[in-house]
Design a protein around this motif. Structure first.
Motif, short mmCIF file in Angstrom:
data_model
loop_
_atom_site.label_atom_id
_atom_site.label_comp_id
_atom_site.label_asym_id
_atom_site.label_seq_id
_atom_site.Cartn_x
_atom_site.Cartn_y
_atom_site.Cartn_z
N ARG A 253 70.05 -102.06 57.36
CA ARG A 253 69.12 -101.23 58.13
C ARG A 253 67.73 -101.88 58.20
NH1 ARG A 253 69.60 -97.22 55.19
NH2 ARG A 253 67.76 -97.44 53.90
N ARG A 256 67.77 -104.86 60.53
CA ARG A 256 67.77 -104.44 61.92
C ARG A 256 66.39 -103.98 62.37
NH1 ARG A 256 72.33 -102.45 64.52
NH2 ARG A 256 71.11 -100.63 65.13
N ASN A 321 83.25 -95.60 56.07
CA ASN A 321 82.77 -95.60 57.45
C ASN A 321 82.41 -94.18 57.91
OD1 ASN A 321 82.63 -97.11 60.22
ND2 ASN A 321 83.85 -95.29 60.63
N GLU A 325 78.70 -93.06 59.13
CA GLU A 325 78.48 -92.46 60.45
C GLU A 325 77.90 -91.05 60.33
OE1 GLU A 325 81.68 -92.58 63.18
OE2 GLU A 325 82.08 -94.72 62.92
N ASN A 328 74.34 -91.37 59.25
CA ASN A 328 73.54 -92.36 59.98
C ASN A 328 72.84 -93.31 59.01
OD1 ASN A 328 72.46 -93.63 62.27
ND2 ASN A 328 70.63 -92.34 62.28
N SER A 332 71.68 -96.60 63.23
CA SER A 332 71.99 -96.99 64.61
C SER A 332 72.34 -95.81 65.50
CB SER A 332 73.16 -97.98 64.63
OG SER A 332 74.35 -97.35 64.19
N ASN A 333 72.62 -94.65 64.88
CA ASN A 333 73.05 -93.44 65.60
C ASN A 333 74.40 -93.61 66.31
OD1 ASN A 333 70.87 -91.62 65.05
ND2 ASN A 333 69.59 -92.86 66.41
N ARG A 334 75.14 -94.66 65.98
CA ARG A 334 76.47 -94.88 66.56
C ARG A 334 77.51 -94.22 65.67
NH1 ARG A 334 78.52 -99.51 66.62
NH2 ARG A 334 79.70 -99.33 68.55
N ARG A 335 78.41 -93.43 66.29
CA ARG A 335 79.44 -92.70 65.56
C ARG A 335 80.78 -92.82 66.27
NH1 ARG A 335 77.00 -86.80 64.75
NH2 ARG A 335 78.85 -86.64 63.44
N PRO A 336 81.31 -94.02 66.44
CA PRO A 336 82.55 -94.20 67.21
C PRO A 336 83.75 -93.47 66.63
CG PRO A 336 81.97 -96.22 66.04
CD PRO A 336 80.79 -95.30 65.94
N ASN A 339 83.17 -89.60 66.81
CA ASN A 339 83.26 -89.18 68.21
C ASN A 339 84.70 -89.18 68.70
OD1 ASN A 339 80.50 -88.82 68.44
ND2 ASN A 339 80.12 -90.89 69.21
#
Length: 349
Positions: A253, A256, A321, A325, A328, A332-336, A339
């Motif tokens: 983090r 990034r 994982n 997710e 967070n 990155s706020n990505r939650r594949p 979702n």
């Protein structure tokens, strides 16, 4: 029976001396004051690590182990505890504190306690001159992982208790009585401290305690899993899955975000869980359950065949994982994955 006796003695000593250390901490100014990145609201004494280490040292010396490895464990533990006390008192710069950690790590290395050989799939790999470097990286990672997760009342202490119990179980199967006994003694010392450290805490571990616990676990993991196979190399990592996950994704983090990996923030796992709406105590208990899941997975992996261990590892990675997710943790706020499951549930009539 003797093991249970050692557990009870270390528990009792720790339970009895913590109030004394609380008094001494307040008397001599070893108190952690609130600031913008800390969750406590009142000044808190932080000689918890000294109390645990006094109990651990006394009972270990009383037990009189035949193995000489207990000497570097105790010497290095007191050294890094003192370094932590200086850091707690004067807030050392990260690189200065890391240098102090290296000095403590040099103690077991000087006694020959190093990660020198692994055997992946039957092929022996000898690290040779790199064994010291591998050992330093391993020890530093555990020390700082435990230190970073020490952000809520009772969190680091409880995670360490779970890890110690898991390592003790595995060493019983290995018939490694020495490591098992030291794990049990330290486990008792931590259990005696936890009532004072659980929310609402009366005292903190401090860096002196968190780094000391990480140091001892690091040395015990090397001794307990010496000349380890490729699969068993991951046992300590899995058992300490929560702190390792936290330190790894904190580094990712910060990379990034373009900030120093040494920079402190309020985005660690426990902070993220609290932002989901959980209370202080609920957050700690929830992370306990996550840590317990990883610890049980580590024990099952030890007992399983290689294919079974791979399946367990995949399941644990999947769980990790989901945690990353949901909280967070990587920023990155990505939650594949979440979702994907949400879409499936939404299609269910």
């Amino acid at each position: 029976m003797y093991t249970l006796f050692m557990l009870c003695i270390s528990f009792a000593i720790s339970l009895l001396i913590v109030p004394l250390l609380i008094f001494l901490a307040k008397r001599f100014g070893f108190v952690d004051y609130p600031n913008y990145r800390k969750v406590h609201k009142v000044p808190m004494p932080y000689l918890g690590g000294v109390a645990i280490l006094l109990s651990f040292t006394a009972v270990t010396l009383f037990a009189q182990p035949v193995e000489t490895e207990y000497k570097p464990i105790i010497i290095g533990a007191w050294l890094i505890c003192l370094i932590g006390l200086v850091d707690d008192k004067y807030d050392l710069k990260p690189l200065v504190k890391f240098f102090g950690q290296l000095i403590a790590i040099a103690v077991p290395i000087s006694y020959g306690i190093v990660i020198d050989t692994i055997s992946p799939f039957g092929f022996e790999i000898n690290f040779g001159v790199f064994s010291i470097l591998v050992t330093v990286i391993w020890m530093a990672a555990i020390i700082n992982a435990i230190n970073l997760i020490d952000g809520l009342d009772g969190l680091a202490t409880g995670v360490v208790i779970i890890a110690l119990a898991s390592i003790a179980v595995i060493t019983i199967f290995q018939q490694n009585i020495f490591v098992m006994m030291l794990c049990i003694i330290l486990l008792g010392s931590c259990l005696g401290f936890l009532p004072y450290n659980f929310h609402p805490a009366k005292t903190f571990l401090g860096d002196n305690g968190a780094m000391m616990l990480g140091y001892i676990i690091g040395v015990l993991s090397i001794i307990g899993f010496k000349n380890i196979t490729f699969i068993s190399l991951f046992f300590p990592i899995i058992i300490l899955g929560v702190p390792f996950m936290d330190i790894f994704f904190a580094a990712v983090r910060r990379y990034r975000e373009g900030v120093s990996v040494w920079r402190a923030d309020k985005n660690h796992l426990h902070h993220r869980v609290q932002k989901l709406g959980f209370s202080h105590r609920e957050t700690v208990v929830l992370i306990y359950f996550i840590a317990l899941l990883f610890a049980i997975g580590g024990v099952i992996m030890y007992l399983a065949t290689v294919p079974g261990a791979v399946i367990i590892a995949i399941l644990l990675l999947f769980t990790m994982n989901l945690v990353v997710e949901a909280t967070n943790l990587i920023g990155s706020n990505r939650r594949p994955v979440l979702n994907f499951f949400q879409k499936i549930f939404n299609r269910i009539p």
